[in-house]
Write a protein that holds these residues in place. Sequence first.
Motif, PDB file in Angstrom:
ATOM      1  N   LEU A 230       0.735  -1.029  -0.179  1.00 55.36           N
ATOM      2  CA  LEU A 230      -0.102   0.031   0.025  1.00 55.36           C
ATOM      3  C   LEU A 230       0.842   1.206  -0.096  1.00 55.36           C
ATOM      4  O   LEU A 230       0.579   2.340  -0.620  1.00 55.36           O
ATOM      5  CB  LEU A 230      -1.018  -0.083   1.287  1.00 55.36           C
ATOM      6  N   GLY A 231       2.030   1.253   0.838  1.00 55.89           N
ATOM      7  CA  GLY A 231       2.778   2.379   0.546  1.00 55.89           C
ATOM      8  C   GLY A 231       3.481   2.694  -0.608  1.00 55.89           C
ATOM      9  O   GLY A 231       3.699   3.762  -0.864  1.00 55.89           O
ATOM     10  N   ARG A 233       2.147   1.900  -3.363  1.00 55.17           N
ATOM     11  CA  ARG A 233       1.048   2.404  -4.543  1.00 55.17           C
ATOM     12  C   ARG A 233       0.883   3.635  -4.039  1.00 55.17           C
ATOM     13  O   ARG A 233       0.681   4.584  -5.298  1.00 55.17           O
ATOM     14  CB  ARG A 233      -0.171   1.646  -4.172  1.00 55.17           C
ATOM     15  N   ARG A 234       0.881   4.258  -2.816  1.00 49.89           N
ATOM     16  CA  ARG A 234       0.813   5.800  -2.674  1.00 49.89           C
ATOM     17  C   ARG A 234       1.866   6.525  -3.102  1.00 49.89           C
ATOM     18  O   ARG A 234       1.566   7.742  -3.376  1.00 49.89           O
ATOM     19  CB  ARG A 234       0.448   5.757  -0.996  1.00 49.89           C
ATOM     20  N   ALA A 235       2.901   6.029  -2.869  1.00 53.83           N
ATOM     21  CA  ALA A 235       4.013   6.866  -3.187  1.00 53.83           C
ATOM     22  C   ALA A 235       4.043   6.794  -4.907  1.00 53.83           C
ATOM     23  O   ALA A 235       4.381   8.073  -5.454  1.00 53.83           O
ATOM     24  CB  ALA A 235       5.552   6.188  -2.915  1.00 53.83           C
ATOM     25  N   GLU A 237       1.202   7.207  -6.565  1.00 54.18           N
ATOM     26  CA  GLU A 237       0.075   8.075  -6.768  1.00 54.18           C
ATOM     27  C   GLU A 237       0.680   9.376  -6.526  1.00 54.18           C
ATOM     28  O   GLU A 237       0.210  10.610  -7.126  1.00 54.18           O
ATOM     29  CB  GLU A 237      -0.985   7.778  -5.941  1.00 54.18           C
ATOM     30  N   ALA A 238       1.568   9.689  -5.434  1.00 55.09           N
ATOM     31  CA  ALA A 238       2.056  11.040  -5.196  1.00 55.09           C
ATOM     32  C   ALA A 238       3.099  11.442  -6.360  1.00 55.09           C
ATOM     33  O   ALA A 238       3.856  12.706  -6.010  1.00 55.09           O
ATOM     34  CB  ALA A 238       2.451  10.953  -3.763  1.00 55.09           C
ATOM     35  N   LYS A 240       6.313  10.296  -6.261  1.00 55.41           N
ATOM     36  CA  LYS A 240       7.317  10.035  -5.615  1.00 55.41           C
ATOM     37  C   LYS A 240       8.173   8.722  -6.391  1.00 55.41           C
ATOM     38  O   LYS A 240       9.567   8.737  -6.508  1.00 55.41           O
ATOM     39  CB  LYS A 240       7.583   9.794  -4.140  1.00 55.41           C
TER      40      LYS A 240
END
Length: 397
Positions: A230-231, A233-235, A237-238, A240
């Motif tokens: 999940l981390g 995937r969020r990175a 999306e952001a 990074k």
Amino acid sequence: MQNRPQLLFKTLAVALAGATILASCSGGEQTGQAGPAGGPPPAPTVGVVVAVAESVPLVSELPGRTSPYMVAELRPQVTGLVQKRLFTEGSEVKAGQTLYQIDASTYRAAHDSAKASHARAEANLYSARLKATRYADLVKIDAVSKQANDDAVAALKQAEADVASARAAVETARINLDFTSVTSPISGRIGRSAVTPGALVTANQATALATVQQLDPIYVDLTQSSAELLGLRRAMEAGKLKSSSAKAVPVQLVLEDGTQYAAEGKLAFSEVTVDQGTGSVTLRAVFPNPKGELLPGMYVRAKLAQGEADNAILVPHAAVSRDPRGNPMVMVAGAENKVEARMITTTRSLGDKWVVTDGLAAGDRIIVDGLQRIRPGATVQPQEAGAAAPAAASAAK
């Protein structure tokens, strides 16, 4: 008695001269340490590396176990006594190879009986067909009644159905006869046998006679925590991180003894369900295994790239220290060669370097050698890390 004061005076004069010589030697040494002109000591020489922003693959090291590519459990489909075992345990077998021979005498007799019944049905069909053809001509001239003709037609259809039933019985008997030879459905390595010649086996029994496993290629099932996934995937999306554009993600394998497996594998698929017991997802990779080095159930570790970090900076492990709270930091040779302490953000380790995503900029001079001789605010003489080693050694002497 008159010479005693003169002797004492000469002794004091010699002592004062010696003290003067020692003081002059000591002063010379101190002057040498302070510098040629008696000023402050020279700035220490340190080795630095210049920070370079680059795209760094984020390689995850995940635990996993090997599993066979295909598994076939051999079970009998007919009942009988095992007459022969036609393989060596642990050997390689081919698809279609006969592995067990079950007593086929009763099934051969049933097959012969079914063939005889089929022949009898064919003979009855022949007679019924002739009679129906004859009655069809006679009914036209009223030589036989219409009822007799209808009975002949019905008898013909009955004979045809009997032939079809007898043909199916022959096929069933043939299939059962073929099942007395237990063959391997796949090519692979066969394990130990659960039965010996003379054992009674039953159709579709729960216990397998033996198991055949295809090991080339071979699967490696990896586990990754859903939180880490999940981390990532969020990175992404952001912004990074960016996803790898390659369709097939390469995977490197590290064996139980720490050696790296020679062949490279590829990621086959990722599980879509999180295991409720472990909170992890399963990733499956496929590896070639021509020499049979990988066996099912082996514990391994796999390295695979799950994304790329843009504008990341690689910093050697030796340059990173920790503050009292455990936060990572580095020493940088800043403006006018003044030492600055920088707090950094590290995501993971890549080889012998940390991947830094925040706290440094391209062009920063990171101090990697001579850290024990400096402190924040001090002036240093930065040199390339490799060139600073001889200077540091001479300074230490």
